[in-house]
Each structure stands twice: as C-alpha cells, then as structure tokens.
Design an enzyme around this catalytic site. Structure first.
Site: not given
Ligand code: MN
Length: 385
Positions: A167, A169, A198, A224, A249, A273, A327
């Site tokens: 993933k 960033k 993301d 994301e 998210d 989360k 993740e």
């Molecule tokens: Mn995120």
C-alpha cells in the site's frame, strides 16, 4: 463484590524506534509511540490493551499524550471498581462522560476484552463468534516517497515471504509526481504483487478524475480515502465511474458513518480500525452494517505494535469475507517491540497467535527500556520554570 472487580488501570507511553522513515501525507514518522493499557482485577488477572495513533494527532485529533491523560483523569475512575464483564454498560458510561477520544476508549475496551478471555480461558475470537480463518494476508506500507527504493523494499518483502501486497502512502508529493511514482511501483511489481494507494484525503475531485484511470491502467487495484472524510458524494461518484476499487477509511469511523456510506453507495469497501471506532465491539457493529448493505470489508491498522496487532487479528479472524485482506503490519515497521513473542508473518500472511484473551504477554525488560517515563530519561529533561 466479585473477585473479578477491577483493581487498577495503568497507562504507559512507550516510544518504539522505526526501522525506516514512514512518510504520511501530513507528517514524517521516525518513531512509533503507543500507550500500553494494563488493567488488573482483584484476583490477579491482567488485561492488556494498546492505544496508538499513526504518528501524532493528524489523523484523529488524539495523541499518545492526550490518550494517557484522558484515560488517567477521565476514563479510569469509571473502570476501577467495576466488573470487567459489563463492557457495554461501562463503555456507555464512559461515552456519557467523555465525548470523542475513540483511540483512548479502544485501548480500554481491548484490555477489558483481554480480561474476559483470560478469565474464561479462551482466545478472544471465541467470544466474538469464533474464527473463520487462522491467518490474514497483510499489505506492507511503501511510504518513503522514492519509487526505486520502494520497489527494492517490496522485492525484499517478497523474497522473505512476508508481504505480497503493498500500500503506497500518497499525498506528501504533488499529485502529478505522486501518481508517476505509484504507477512506476505498480508496473515494477506487476504480476508479483497487489499494489494499492492511500492519498489520506489529499485529493480533490478533479485530481481523482485523471489520477484514478491512470493508476488503474498501471495495475493499481484499489484507492483508499481519496477525498476529505466528509465528502461521501464525491466518493460515490468516483466509485460509480471507476474500474478500480474505492475504499473509505477516515470517513467510516462510527456505525452512523457506515449507514450513510451504504445509503450513498459511497465506496466498494471500508477499512475497519479498532482505534478509530472506539473498540472491537463497535468495529463489529460497523462490519455488520457494511455486510448487510453489500459493502466489502478490509482490516485496517494504525501501525499498532504486536499487542494491538494481536487484538486486531482476534477481530479479523472472525470476519468471513475480506477480499482485499488487511494491513496489520505495524510490528514489522518498528525495530523492536514490547511483546514476548512478536507478530509472526509466514507465507505472506500474519498468523493468528495462540493464547487466551488477545494472546500476548508483555516483555517487561523491553517495556522498561522503551517506556517514556524511564527514570534516566526523566532526569535528562530540563525543567523550564
Ligand atoms: Mn488509510
């Protein structure tokens, strides 16, 4: 009063060194700080929890310092003297006394659930409906900003058999440069790995219009939280017109958020989360709404160390359908941990640890070494009058 009455709540800030710099859209992280929560019952059962943030208050407003203060001053007084089996009642009481502060509440709830598991001699997942899996494919964050280094890092993870999902960033670089970087990494790893991105709310709709198809063409499979968390309408439009999965998210923290996402068909999937949703039980409520509304789930993380990761895993193994995995890779980012047996990654998947409760024991020597309030560290801080 039952012997299981809670005797004490302790919070300890722990600063763990990172293996390498982690670059988020809003900040650069060199260390990962977490709050260890230890709750002791009258008959000597200790519940362990972890509350942490992705390197400071940029994501949710909370920091390890605010989490510690909120628990010590405003939450712990409701917990001490209570029955650890009355979690619903306790968390409702805490919610009436403390607005927000989801991360602090999640750390407390985690330790209470750990006590429940330990007191009946069962792993937590058995109290949450039972496990449907024993391991979880987890993505590794690529977040240095340098495509060549990121491909190299991914190759190392592939060779080690640890991760084959990555993933990236995004958002720290200008969009053009950032998209070029992500496309390069996706093309460099094509056929070997699954690459997702993301931008952490940094895009506007115009950016998404040209960026999403370009990323899809390069082989990126998921975007994301492209837009600010409040903008579900933009996310719904992007989801409708894209041939790439869109995940929310930041915009999916509460069951109420989740209902709106279902109503607007604002995403293909949402990231669960434990921290952002004030605990495991609330995360399960969100998961139920998503599933009932036809939106897929993903097991997200705030880069918890092995303690929070084990607790997240207890939830993840109870979720029947996680088409993009998760993740839970925080333990790999820190150079050292405070659990006796750090999280284990094999065959590209995080393995469920055996054991009662969340299944983790604290390494007291390591805790003493990394705790922020270590006496020798306190003496080195100069007091300003
Ligand atoms: Mn995120």
């Amino acid at each position: 009063m039952s012997k299981l009455t809670i005797k004490s709540v302790e919070t300890i800030i722990v600063d763990l060194p990172m293996r390498r710099l982690q670059r988020f859209s809003a900040t650069d992280a060199k260390s990962q700080s977490v709050v260890l929560v230890r709750i002791l019952t009258g008959d000597g059962i200790e519940g362990i929890g972890e509350a942490c943030t992705p390197s400071g208050p940029w994501w949710g407003g909370e920091s390890v310092e605010s989490i510690k203060l909120m628990i010590d001053s405003y939450i712990a007084p409701f917990i001490v003297g209570a029955d650890p089996f009355s979690i619903s009642d306790l968390m409702a009481t805490v919610d009436r006394a403390v607005f927000g502060n989801a991360f602090a509440k999640a750390g407390i709830e985690m330790a209470l659930l750990d006590i429940q598991g330990k007191s009946v001699g069962l792993p937590l997942h058995d109290l949450l409906g039972g496990a449907v899996r024993r391991s979880l494919p987890c993505s590794w964050p690529l977040a240095t900003g340098d495509a060549d280094k990121e491909i190299e890092e991914a190759e190392m993870m592939l060779e080690a058999g640890r991760h084959n999902i990555f993933k990236m960033k995004m958002g720290a670089l200008p969009p053009e440069e950032d998209v070029r970087r992500a496309c390069r990494v996706a093309e460099g790893l094509s056929a070997k790995a699954s690459v997702r991105v993301d931008p952490n709310e940094e895009w506007d709709e115009t950016t998404a219009k040209w960026a999403a198809p370009r990323l899809a063409d390069a082989g990126v499979v998921l975007i994301e939280q492209p837009f600010p968390r409040w903008n579900l309408d933009a996310c719904a439009r992007l989801t409708k017109r894209s041939n790439i999965a869109i995940m929310i998210d930041e915009g999916a923290c509460t069951p109420h958020d989740m209902i709106k996402i279902v109503e607007k068909r604002a995403a293909d999937l949402v990231s669960l989360k434990v921290m952002k949703s004030a605990g495991i039980l609330n995360s399960k409520r969100i998961a139920d709404i998503a599933t009932a509304g036809g939106i897929e789930l993903y097991m997200g993380t705030f880069l918890e160390c092995s303690i929070g990761t084990a607790a997240n895993m207890q939830l993840a193994v109870t979720l029947p359908h996680l088409p993009y995995g998760g993740e839970l890779s925080g333990p790999g980012l820190v150079a050292d941990d405070i659990a006796e047996e750090p999280a284990r990654y094999e065959d590209f998947e995080l393995q469920l640890a055996p054991g009662e409760g969340i299944g983790v024991r604290i390494d007291e020597d390591k805790l003493n070494h990394f705790r922020r309030d270590r006496t020798d560290k306190i003496h080195s801080i100069k007091t300003v009058a």
